[in-house]
Motif scaffolding. Structure first.
Motif, PDB file in Angstrom:
ATOM      1  N   LYS A   1      13.989  -5.133  -4.393  1.00 49.32           N
ATOM      2  CA  LYS A   1      13.214  -4.022  -3.839  1.00 49.32           C
ATOM      3  C   LYS A   1      13.430  -3.913  -2.336  1.00 49.32           C
ATOM      4  CE  LYS A   1       9.176  -4.089  -2.287  1.00 49.32           C
ATOM      5  NZ  LYS A   1       7.794  -4.217  -1.944  1.00 49.32           N
ATOM      6  N   ALA A   2      13.413  -5.031  -1.642  1.00 53.15           N
ATOM      7  CA  ALA A   2      13.582  -5.013  -0.189  1.00 53.15           C
ATOM      8  C   ALA A   2      14.966  -4.516   0.200  1.00 53.15           C
ATOM      9  CB  ALA A   2      13.340  -6.409   0.381  1.00 53.15           C
ATOM     10  N   ARG A   3      15.972  -4.995  -0.489  1.00 50.14           N
ATOM     11  CA  ARG A   3      17.346  -4.593  -0.175  1.00 50.14           C
ATOM     12  C   ARG A   3      17.545  -3.094  -0.447  1.00 50.14           C
ATOM     13  NH1 ARG A   3      21.055  -4.789   3.139  1.00 50.14           N
ATOM     14  NH2 ARG A   3      23.155  -4.726   2.329  1.00 50.14           N
ATOM     15  N   PHE A   4      17.053  -2.631  -1.597  1.00 49.13           N
ATOM     16  CA  PHE A   4      17.150  -1.209  -1.940  1.00 49.13           C
ATOM     17  C   PHE A   4      16.445  -0.370  -0.883  1.00 49.13           C
ATOM     18  CE2 PHE A   4      15.386   2.579  -4.002  1.00 49.13           C
ATOM     19  CZ  PHE A   4      16.551   3.161  -4.518  1.00 49.13           C
ATOM     20  N   SER A   5      15.235  -0.793  -0.511  1.00 47.46           N
ATOM     21  CA  SER A   5      14.454  -0.039   0.471  1.00 47.46           C
ATOM     22  C   SER A   5      15.139  -0.031   1.833  1.00 47.46           C
ATOM     23  CB  SER A   5      13.049  -0.638   0.598  1.00 47.46           C
ATOM     24  OG  SER A   5      12.354  -0.509  -0.623  1.00 47.46           O
ATOM     25  N   GLU A   6      15.757  -1.153   2.182  1.00 43.90           N
ATOM     26  CA  GLU A   6      16.452  -1.244   3.459  1.00 43.90           C
ATOM     27  C   GLU A   6      17.706  -0.367   3.477  1.00 43.90           C
ATOM     28  OE1 GLU A   6      18.823  -4.901   4.905  1.00 43.90           O
ATOM     29  OE2 GLU A   6      16.818  -5.133   5.784  1.00 43.90           O
ATOM     30  N   VAL A   7      18.507  -0.437   2.422  1.00 40.88           N
ATOM     31  CA  VAL A   7      19.737   0.357   2.351  1.00 40.88           C
ATOM     32  C   VAL A   7      19.415   1.851   2.377  1.00 40.88           C
ATOM     33  CG1 VAL A   7      21.649   1.000   0.816  1.00 40.88           C
ATOM     34  CG2 VAL A   7      21.142  -1.414   1.234  1.00 40.88           C
ATOM     35  N   LYS A   8      18.373   2.237   1.660  1.00 40.37           N
ATOM     36  CA  LYS A   8      17.988   3.654   1.591  1.00 40.37           C
ATOM     37  C   LYS A   8      17.112   4.088   2.770  1.00 40.37           C
ATOM     38  CE  LYS A   8      19.877   4.515  -2.430  1.00 40.37           C
ATOM     39  NZ  LYS A   8      20.999   5.422  -2.572  1.00 40.37           N
ATOM     40  N   LYS A   9      16.762   3.098   3.636  1.00 40.33           N
ATOM     41  CA  LYS A   9      15.901   3.370   4.803  1.00 40.33           C
ATOM     42  C   LYS A   9      14.588   4.044   4.381  1.00 40.33           C
ATOM     43  CE  LYS A   9      19.834   3.725   7.988  1.00 40.33           C
ATOM     44  NZ  LYS A   9      20.196   2.392   7.794  1.00 40.33           N
ATOM     45  N   LEU A  10      13.958   3.461   3.381  1.00 45.73           N
ATOM     46  CA  LEU A  10      12.738   4.039   2.826  1.00 45.73           C
ATOM     47  C   LEU A  10      11.529   3.719   3.689  1.00 45.73           C
ATOM     48  CD1 LEU A  10      13.273   3.248  -0.963  1.00 45.73           C
ATOM     49  CD2 LEU A  10      13.873   5.329   0.292  1.00 45.73           C
ATOM     50  N   THR A  11      10.632   4.671   3.775  1.00 44.26           N
ATOM     51  CA  THR A  11       9.350   4.489   4.457  1.00 44.26           C
ATOM     52  C   THR A  11       8.249   4.978   3.509  1.00 44.26           C
ATOM     53  OG1 THR A  11       9.317   6.700   5.452  1.00 44.26           O
ATOM     54  CG2 THR A  11      10.450   4.940   6.701  1.00 44.26           C
ATOM     55  N   PRO A  12       7.005   4.573   3.765  1.00 45.76           N
ATOM     56  CA  PRO A  12       5.904   4.984   2.882  1.00 45.76           C
ATOM     57  C   PRO A  12       5.693   6.491   2.782  1.00 45.76           C
ATOM     58  CG  PRO A  12       5.238   3.120   4.210  1.00 45.76           C
ATOM     59  CD  PRO A  12       6.569   3.572   4.748  1.00 45.76           C
ATOM     60  N   THR A  13       6.311   7.258   3.639  1.00 40.35           N
ATOM     61  CA  THR A  13       6.164   8.714   3.552  1.00 40.35           C
ATOM     62  C   THR A  13       7.164   9.338   2.579  1.00 40.35           C
ATOM     63  OG1 THR A  13       7.677   9.093   5.406  1.00 40.35           O
ATOM     64  CG2 THR A  13       5.321   8.866   5.923  1.00 40.35           C
ATOM     65  N   MET A  14       8.028   8.511   1.990  1.00 40.03           N
ATOM     66  CA  MET A  14       9.082   9.006   1.091  1.00 40.03           C
ATOM     67  C   MET A  14       8.745   8.669  -0.356  1.00 40.03           C
ATOM     68  SD  MET A  14      12.171   7.622   3.488  1.00 40.03           S
ATOM     69  CE  MET A  14      13.535   8.497   2.756  1.00 40.03           C
ATOM     70  N   GLY A  15       8.957   9.626  -1.243  1.00 38.76           N
ATOM     71  CA  GLY A  15       8.686   9.401  -2.659  1.00 38.76           C
ATOM     72  C   GLY A  15       9.467   8.228  -3.234  1.00 38.76           C
ATOM     73  N   MET A  16      10.714   8.051  -2.817  1.00 38.09           N
ATOM     74  CA  MET A  16      11.534   6.961  -3.351  1.00 38.09           C
ATOM     75  C   MET A  16      10.976   5.588  -2.966  1.00 38.09           C
ATOM     76  SD  MET A  16      13.980   6.212  -5.351  1.00 38.09           S
ATOM     77  CE  MET A  16      14.700   7.801  -5.612  1.00 38.09           C
ATOM     78  N   PHE A  17      10.284   5.496  -1.825  1.00 35.34           N
ATOM     79  CA  PHE A  17       9.614   4.248  -1.445  1.00 35.34           C
ATOM     80  C   PHE A  17       8.619   3.852  -2.533  1.00 35.34           C
ATOM     81  CE2 PHE A  17       5.907   2.088   0.266  1.00 35.34           C
ATOM     82  CZ  PHE A  17       6.452   1.059   1.015  1.00 35.34           C
ATOM     83  N   TRP A  18       7.840   4.826  -2.989  1.00 35.83           N
ATOM     84  CA  TRP A  18       6.818   4.552  -3.993  1.00 35.83           C
ATOM     85  C   TRP A  18       7.428   4.276  -5.363  1.00 35.83           C
ATOM     86  CZ3 TRP A  18       2.664   2.838  -2.021  1.00 35.83           C
ATOM     87  CH2 TRP A  18       2.345   3.213  -0.713  1.00 35.83           C
ATOM     88  N   CYS A  19       8.577   4.878  -5.641  1.00 35.18           N
ATOM     89  CA  CYS A  19       9.298   4.536  -6.877  1.00 35.18           C
ATOM     90  C   CYS A  19       9.747   3.080  -6.831  1.00 35.18           C
ATOM     91  CB  CYS A  19      10.507   5.455  -7.068  1.00 35.18           C
ATOM     92  SG  CYS A  19      10.072   7.158  -7.451  1.00 35.18           S
ATOM     93  N   ALA A  20      10.259   2.656  -5.679  1.00 36.84           N
ATOM     94  CA  ALA A  20      10.688   1.262  -5.527  1.00 36.84           C
ATOM     95  C   ALA A  20       9.488   0.321  -5.646  1.00 36.84           C
ATOM     96  CB  ALA A  20      11.401   1.074  -4.190  1.00 36.84           C
ATOM     97  N   MET A  21       8.382   0.681  -5.005  1.00 31.26           N
ATOM     98  CA  MET A  21       7.173  -0.146  -5.067  1.00 31.26           C
ATOM     99  C   MET A  21       6.645  -0.219  -6.502  1.00 31.26           C
ATOM    100  SD  MET A  21       4.749  -1.938  -3.654  1.00 31.26           S
ATOM    101  CE  MET A  21       4.351  -1.632  -1.961  1.00 31.26           C
ATOM    102  N   GLY A  22       6.606   0.906  -7.178  1.00 32.52           N
ATOM    103  CA  GLY A  22       6.114   0.930  -8.556  1.00 32.52           C
ATOM    104  C   GLY A  22       6.999   0.132  -9.494  1.00 32.52           C
TER     105      GLY A  22
END
Length: 130
Positions: free
Chosen positions: A86-107
């Motif tokens: 999850k951390a690596r995916f979020s880092e590569v995609k530069k995800l932040t809590p304001t992005m829907g994909m962040f919440w997909c990764a968290m879920g």
């Protein structure tokens, strides 16, 4: 209905409560930093908090020591790797809590952890309760 169904539900409930505290209340700054690096001591410590919590739950349930140590070592490995992915995916995609994909990764991360607990409860039923 088998008599241990209440125990199964209680065990699952205790794993859920343990998860809430270990994943959200007990994280230290060291555990939260550098998450995209694989060999990260903070992530190892975070996974250890989860394993120790599960050890306490399983001891309370009277599970055999070898079962507890094996299951919780496996939980440590699984938790460590789920969190890394999850951390690596979020880092590569530069995800932040304001992005829907962040919440997909968290879920997805949380669902995989909870499926791990279902597998742990299954193992308890298969090897301890019956």
């Amino acid at each position: 209905m088998p008599e241990y169904v209440g125990s199964v539900l209680l065990l699952l409930c205790l794993f859920q409560i343990k998860h809430m505290f270990a994943d959200f209340y007990m994280q230290t700054p060291k555990m939260l930093s550098g998450r995209g690096e694989y060999m990260h001591m903070g992530r190892a410590q975070h996974a250890a908090v989860h394993a120790l919590g599960s050890i306490l739950v399983l001891v309370w349930f009277g599970a055999p020591t070898a079962f507890i140590l094996t299951l919780c070592a496996l939980e440590w490995v699984v938790h460590f790797n789920i969190d890394y992915c999850k951390a690596r995916f979020s880092e590569v995609k530069k995800l932040t809590p304001t992005m829907g994909m962040f919440w997909c990764a968290m879920g997805t991360d949380q669902a995989l952890h909870h499926l791990t607990y279902l597998a742990m409860v299954w193992a308890w039923v298969e090897y301890v309760a019956t």
